[in-house]
Design a protein around this motif. Structure first.
Motif, PDB file in Angstrom:
ATOM      1  N   LYS A   1       0.812  -1.149  -0.174  1.00  0.00           N
ATOM      2  CA  LYS A   1      -0.048   0.190   0.016  1.00  0.00           C
ATOM      3  C   LYS A   1       0.888   1.466  -0.081  1.00  0.00           C
ATOM      4  N   GLN A   2       1.988   1.227   0.720  1.00  0.00           N
ATOM      5  CA  GLN A   2       2.804   2.374   0.717  1.00  0.00           C
ATOM      6  C   GLN A   2       3.615   2.342  -0.470  1.00  0.00           C
ATOM      7  N   ARG A   3       3.457   1.520  -1.515  1.00  0.00           N
ATOM      8  CA  ARG A   3       4.176   1.417  -2.805  1.00  0.00           C
ATOM      9  C   ARG A   3       5.768   1.206  -2.645  1.00  0.00           C
ATOM     10  N   THR A   4       6.380   0.518  -1.452  1.00  0.00           N
ATOM     11  CA  THR A   4       7.696   0.051  -1.107  1.00  0.00           C
ATOM     12  C   THR A   4       7.784  -1.268  -2.316  1.00  0.00           C
ATOM     13  N   GLU A   5       9.018  -0.939  -2.982  1.00  0.00           N
ATOM     14  CA  GLU A   5       9.354  -2.105  -3.754  1.00  0.00           C
ATOM     15  C   GLU A   5      10.083  -3.079  -3.070  1.00  0.00           C
ATOM     16  N   ILE A   6       9.529  -4.375  -2.735  1.00  0.00           N
ATOM     17  CA  ILE A   6      10.280  -5.173  -2.280  1.00  0.00           C
ATOM     18  C   ILE A   6      10.247  -6.466  -3.101  1.00  0.00           C
ATOM     19  N   GLU A   7      11.491  -7.349  -3.275  1.00  0.00           N
ATOM     20  CA  GLU A   7      11.809  -8.511  -4.164  1.00  0.00           C
ATOM     21  C   GLU A   7      11.432  -9.647  -3.059  1.00  0.00           C
ATOM     22  N   ASP A   8      11.622  -9.563  -1.784  1.00  0.00           N
ATOM     23  CA  ASP A   8      11.521 -10.663  -0.855  1.00  0.00           C
ATOM     24  C   ASP A   8      11.623 -10.174   0.535  1.00  0.00           C
ATOM     25  N   LEU A   9      10.996 -11.119   1.249  1.00  0.00           N
ATOM     26  CA  LEU A   9      10.742 -10.867   2.569  1.00  0.00           C
ATOM     27  C   LEU A   9      10.954 -12.101   3.457  1.00  0.00           C
ATOM     28  N   ILE A  10      11.902 -11.952   4.103  1.00  0.00           N
ATOM     29  CA  ILE A  10      12.353 -13.358   4.715  1.00  0.00           C
ATOM     30  C   ILE A  10      12.117 -13.140   6.407  1.00  0.00           C
ATOM     31  N   ILE A  11      11.488 -14.270   7.260  1.00  0.00           N
ATOM     32  CA  ILE A  11      11.482 -14.068   8.665  1.00  0.00           C
ATOM     33  C   ILE A  11      12.230 -15.117   9.338  1.00  0.00           C
ATOM     34  N   ASN A  12      13.121 -14.549  10.187  1.00  0.00           N
ATOM     35  CA  ASN A  12      13.792 -15.654  10.910  1.00  0.00           C
ATOM     36  C   ASN A  12      13.093 -15.428  12.365  1.00  0.00           C
ATOM     37  N   ALA A  13      12.725 -16.761  12.702  1.00  0.00           N
ATOM     38  CA  ALA A  13      11.881 -16.767  14.362  1.00  0.00           C
ATOM     39  C   ALA A  13      12.804 -17.334  15.358  1.00  0.00           C
ATOM     40  N   GLU A  14      13.205 -16.838  16.296  1.00  0.00           N
ATOM     41  CA  GLU A  14      13.894 -17.398  17.390  1.00  0.00           C
ATOM     42  C   GLU A  14      12.916 -17.535  18.531  1.00  0.00           C
ATOM     43  N   VAL A  15      13.162 -18.559  19.180  1.00  0.00           N
ATOM     44  CA  VAL A  15      11.905 -18.891  20.267  1.00  0.00           C
ATOM     45  C   VAL A  15      12.834 -19.041  21.571  1.00  0.00           C
ATOM     46  N   VAL A  16      12.336 -18.367  22.859  1.00  0.00           N
ATOM     47  CA  VAL A  16      12.854 -18.720  24.018  1.00  0.00           C
ATOM     48  C   VAL A  16      11.865 -19.633  24.850  1.00  0.00           C
ATOM     49  N   ARG A  17      12.111 -20.581  25.380  1.00  0.00           N
ATOM     50  CA  ARG A  17      11.189 -21.602  26.127  1.00  0.00           C
ATOM     51  C   ARG A  17      11.547 -21.796  27.605  1.00  0.00           C
ATOM     52  N   ASN A  18      10.465 -21.882  28.458  1.00  0.00           N
ATOM     53  CA  ASN A  18      10.750 -22.115  29.780  1.00  0.00           C
ATOM     54  C   ASN A  18      10.599 -23.508  30.095  1.00  0.00           C
TER      55      ASN A  18
ATOM     56  N   PHE B   1      13.011  -9.568  10.323  1.00  0.00           N
ATOM     57  CA  PHE B   1      12.487  -9.266   8.917  1.00  0.00           C
ATOM     58  C   PHE B   1      13.696  -8.945   8.140  1.00  0.00           C
ATOM     59  N   THR B   2      14.085  -9.792   7.016  1.00  0.00           N
ATOM     60  CA  THR B   2      14.975  -9.298   5.967  1.00  0.00           C
ATOM     61  C   THR B   2      14.288  -8.792   4.768  1.00  0.00           C
ATOM     62  N   VAL B   3      14.349  -7.622   4.474  1.00  0.00           N
ATOM     63  CA  VAL B   3      13.509  -7.109   3.590  1.00  0.00           C
ATOM     64  C   VAL B   3      14.556  -6.650   2.457  1.00  0.00           C
ATOM     65  N   LYS B   4      14.359  -7.246   1.222  1.00  0.00           N
ATOM     66  CA  LYS B   4      15.214  -7.012   0.107  1.00  0.00           C
ATOM     67  C   LYS B   4      14.393  -6.083  -0.785  1.00  0.00           C
ATOM     68  N   GLY B   5      14.732  -4.950  -1.322  1.00  0.00           N
ATOM     69  CA  GLY B   5      14.193  -4.376  -2.192  1.00  0.00           C
ATOM     70  C   GLY B   5      14.838  -2.967  -2.525  1.00  0.00           C
ATOM     71  N   TYR B   6      14.111  -1.812  -3.144  1.00  0.00           N
ATOM     72  CA  TYR B   6      14.615  -1.013  -3.730  1.00  0.00           C
ATOM     73  C   TYR B   6      14.363   0.196  -3.048  1.00  0.00           C
ATOM     74  N   ASN B   7      15.260   1.308  -3.035  1.00  0.00           N
ATOM     75  CA  ASN B   7      14.903   2.706  -2.166  1.00  0.00           C
ATOM     76  C   ASN B   7      14.209   2.313  -1.084  1.00  0.00           C
ATOM     77  N   LEU B   8      15.030   1.636   0.013  1.00  0.00           N
ATOM     78  CA  LEU B   8      14.379   1.350   1.436  1.00  0.00           C
ATOM     79  C   LEU B   8      14.577   2.255   2.047  1.00  0.00           C
ATOM     80  N   ASP B   9      13.655   2.779   2.847  1.00  0.00           N
ATOM     81  CA  ASP B   9      13.939   3.572   3.961  1.00  0.00           C
ATOM     82  C   ASP B   9      13.563   3.296   5.338  1.00  0.00           C
ATOM     83  N   PRO B  10      14.962   2.692   6.026  1.00  0.00           N
ATOM     84  CA  PRO B  10      14.776   2.048   7.194  1.00  0.00           C
ATOM     85  C   PRO B  10      13.692   2.613   8.292  1.00  0.00           C
ATOM     86  N   GLU B  11      13.526   3.824   8.342  1.00  0.00           N
ATOM     87  CA  GLU B  11      12.641   4.494   9.418  1.00  0.00           C
ATOM     88  C   GLU B  11      11.054   4.277   8.975  1.00  0.00           C
TER      89      GLU B  11
END
Length: 130
Positions: free
Chosen positions: A53-70, A84-94
């Motif tokens: 919706k923001q017209r951010t051009e991404i080619e890929d989105l990869i999510i790595n999940a780490e879990v802490v259990r008790n 979240f690893t975002v691969k794309g064009y003209n990415l604005d981190p903020e």
């Protein structure tokens, strides 16, 4: 949703296919894996929709999940860290972080567990060139 008892777990027949749940991953998905996948999947789907919706051009989105259990509390999930690893064009981190905050507020799975499981999120952006 109906679940049926199997020898080594439970089975659900869903529109997309059969889901097998077991405490032993040799026989199906472990319950904690499904919970983490639900949280990451929901969060990633909402985040992607917001980026579109923001017209951010991404080619890929990869999510790595780490879990802490008790282990002293029935292996309760205490914390989930999502990177979240975002691969794309003209990415604005903020802008990416602002959109991630919006996705957090609109993800039903995160909202369902936010008072009992600590969810940490971080973004790594990879700028692609044309």
């Amino acid at each position: 949703m109906e679940l049926y008892l199997k020898e080594n777990g439970m089975r659900a027949d869903l529109n997309y296919g059969e889901l097998t749940v077991s405490g032993n991953e040799d026989y199906g998905f472990r319950p904690f894996q499904l919970m983490v996948a639900s949280i990451a999947g929901c969060s990633g789907s909402v985040f992607r929709k917001i980026l579109e919706k923001q017209r951010t051009e991404i080619e890929d989105l990869i999510i790595n999940a780490e879990v802490v259990r008790n282990p002293e509390e029935a292996n309760r999930i205490e914390e989930i860290s999502l990177v979240f690893t975002v691969k794309g064009y003209n990415l604005d981190p903020e802008k990416l972080y602002k959109n991630l905050e919006i996705s957090r507020k609109n993800c039903s799975m995160v909202r369902s567990v936010e008072d009992s499981i600590k969810i940490k999120e971080r973004i790594e952006s990879i700028e692609l060139s044309r």
